[in-house]
Scaffold this active site. Structure first.
Site, PDB file in Angstrom:
ATOM      1  N   PHE A 272       0.848  -1.140   0.066  1.00  0.00           N
ATOM      2  CA  PHE A 272       0.022   0.064   0.055  1.00  0.00           C
ATOM      3  C   PHE A 272       0.978   1.328  -0.030  1.00  0.00           C
ATOM      4  O   PHE A 272       0.665   2.272  -0.990  1.00  0.00           O
ATOM      5  CB  PHE A 272      -0.877  -0.152   1.194  1.00  0.00           C
TER       6      PHE A 272
ATOM      7  N   LYS B  64       8.583  -2.365  16.376  1.00  0.00           N
ATOM      8  CA  LYS B  64       9.160  -1.027  15.744  1.00  0.00           C
ATOM      9  C   LYS B  64      10.020  -0.326  16.351  1.00  0.00           C
ATOM     10  O   LYS B  64      11.031   0.225  15.934  1.00  0.00           O
ATOM     11  CB  LYS B  64       7.967  -0.270  15.323  1.00  0.00           C
TER      12      LYS B  64
ATOM     13  N   TYR C  18       3.383  -4.988  18.192  1.00  0.00           N
ATOM     14  CA  TYR C  18       3.676  -4.494  16.809  1.00  0.00           C
ATOM     15  C   TYR C  18       4.575  -3.275  17.183  1.00  0.00           C
ATOM     16  O   TYR C  18       5.659  -2.984  16.706  1.00  0.00           O
ATOM     17  CB  TYR C  18       2.465  -4.068  16.096  1.00  0.00           C
TER      18      TYR C  18
ATOM     19  N   VAL D 219      10.576  -7.001  -3.383  1.00  0.00           N
ATOM     20  CA  VAL D 219       9.369  -7.807  -3.330  1.00  0.00           C
ATOM     21  C   VAL D 219       9.474  -8.981  -2.800  1.00  0.00           C
ATOM     22  O   VAL D 219      10.665  -9.561  -2.905  1.00  0.00           O
ATOM     23  CB  VAL D 219       8.632  -7.678  -4.508  1.00  0.00           C
TER      24      VAL D 219
ATOM     25  N   SER E  36      -2.476  10.746   4.576  1.00  0.00           N
ATOM     26  CA  SER E  36      -2.661  10.055   3.526  1.00  0.00           C
ATOM     27  C   SER E  36      -1.486   9.577   2.872  1.00  0.00           C
ATOM     28  O   SER E  36      -0.363   9.714   3.370  1.00  0.00           O
ATOM     29  CB  SER E  36      -3.492  11.191   2.247  1.00  0.00           C
TER      30      SER E  36
END
Length: 311
Positions: free
Chosen positions: A10, A139, A135, A30, A200
Site C-alpha cells: 500500500f 518497531k 507491533y 518484493v 494520506s
C-alpha cells in the site's frame, strides 16, 4: 538508485509511483519478482539476503513489515513481529551499509509512542517511547537497532512514525468506515469528538522521498501527518461528503460505547474509535521545508469510486 522494500504494498507502491514520476531510478524489493525492475528477496528476517537488491543503491526506503493484526494467530506474536520488523530491518541496514548505501529511511509507527494522547498534549518525536502492543514494541526495538548500526557503520538513518494511513486501496479499519458510510449504515458515533491525526498515503510517500534526500533528515525522527486533526464524527462526515452520501450518525455517549465494547469483547476497537491520538507534525515540516501535497478533503476525494458513465 533508490531501493524500496515492500514495493508492491500500500505505501511502498505509492512511493514507487512518485519516484518514477520524478524520474528517479528505483528498484523494487518484493517477496517474489515478477517484473524487470523487481528483485525477489523472499520472506524477511535475520537471514534474508539483500545483496542482489542492493547493487548500486544509494538510498533505501524500508516499508516492508509484519503489520499490526487485529486477530494475530502467531503462537508468540511478539517474537513473530521481532523476527521481521526488528531483526529483518537490522539485517537490511547492515547489508545496505556494507554495500555502500548512504541512507536508510525506516517506516516505523506512531504506536512506538503508545495508543492515545488522552490526558496529555500531542505526541512529539522527543517523547519517551511507550509501545503498548507487540507491533509497536517491535518497531521501537527496530529503531534502537538501527541507531546502533548507524553509529557502527556510518549509514544515515531516518525514522518516520506515521499514524493511521489512508488512501485508495486502504484496508482494515479505514476500509470498514468507508463501507459503513457507503452502505448508509446507522452509526452510533455522533458524540465521538475525540481528535485524531491521520496521514494520506500520498502525503506519507512524499515525506518518505523528501526524507531520503534532504541533508537535514540524517539521523532524524519524523512524525508524519496531514497537518490536520479531525474527530471520528467529523471524519465520517467528510467520508460521506467524498462519497456523495451523508454519514448517518446518531448520538450515543462514548461511555456507553465503551461499556458495550467491554461486554462484547470489542473494548480495544471502541477505545481506538473514541480515544484521541494527536501528533505534532510541525517540526517535521519545518526541518525539511516540506508540506503535505494533499489536504484531507483532497485525499478522501481520491478514494471515492469513479462515477459510472452515462448510458
Amino acid at each position: 538508485m533508490t531501493l524500496v522494500t515492500g514495493a508492491n504494498g500500500f505505501v511502498g507502491g505509492e512511493i514507487v509511483r512518485q519516484l518514477r514520476d520524478r524520474g528517479v531510478p528505483v528498484r523494487l524489493a518484493v517477496r517474489r519478482a515478477a517484473g524487470a525492475d523487481e528483485v525477489g528477496v523472499g520472506d524477511i528476517g535475520p537471514d534474508t539476503d539483500w545483496s542482489a537488491a542492493l547493487v548500486g543503491v544509494g538510498r533505501v526506503i524500508h516499508c516492508a513489515a509484519r503489520v499490526h493484526q487485529m486477530d494475530d494467530r502467531a503462537a508468540d506474536p511478539l517474537e513473530a513481529f521481532r523476527g521481521v520488523n526488528r531483526d529483518g530491518t537490522a539485517a537490511l541496514a547492515r547489508q545496505a551499509a556494507a554495500a555502500g548505501a548512504k541512507r536508510l529511511v525506516f517506516l516505523s509507527s506512531i504506536k512506538v509512542h503508545g495508543e492515545t494522547t488522552k490526558d496529555r498534549g500531542p505526541f512529539t518525536a522527543d517523547d519517551v517511547p511507550d509501545p503498548q502492543d507487540p507491533y509497536g514494541q517491535s518497531k521501537w526495538e527496530a529503531e534502537q537497532a538501527l541507531r546502533v548500526i548507524a553509529a557502527e557503520t556510518g549509514i544515515e538513518i531516518v525514522v518516520i512514525r506515521p499514524p493511521l494511513v489512508y488512501g485508495p486501496g486502504v484496508r482494515a479499519n479505514f476500509a470498514r468506515m468507508m463501507s459503513w458510510v457507503a452502505r448508509g449504515r446507522p452509526l452510533p458515533l455522533g458524540l465521538c469528538r475525540n481528535q485524531r491525526s491521520l496521514v494520506s498515503v500520498t502525503n506519507l510517500a512524499s515525506l518518505a522521498i523528501a526524507a531520503s534526500r534532504h541533508p537535514a533528515a540524517a539521523g532524524a525522527t519524523l512524525l508524519a501527518s496531514d497537518g490536520e486533526t479531525v474527530s471520528v464524527r467529523d471524519l465520517l462526515a467528510r467520508i460521506g461528503t467524498a462519497l456523495g452520501r451523508p454519514a448517518r450518525l446518531f448520538p450515543v455517549p462514548p461511555a456507553l460505547l465503551r461499556l458495550a465494547g467491554s461486554l462484547t469483547g470489542q473494548r480495544a476497537a471502541i477505545d481506538r474509535l473514541c480515544d484521541p491520538l494527536v501528533i505534532d507534525g510541525a517540526p517535521t515540516r519545518q526541518l525539511l521545508g516540506w508540506n503535505p501535497p494533499l489536504t484531507m478533503a483532497e485525499a478522501l476525494a481520491q478514494m471515492a469510486p469513479a462515477p459510472e458513465p452515462a448510458a
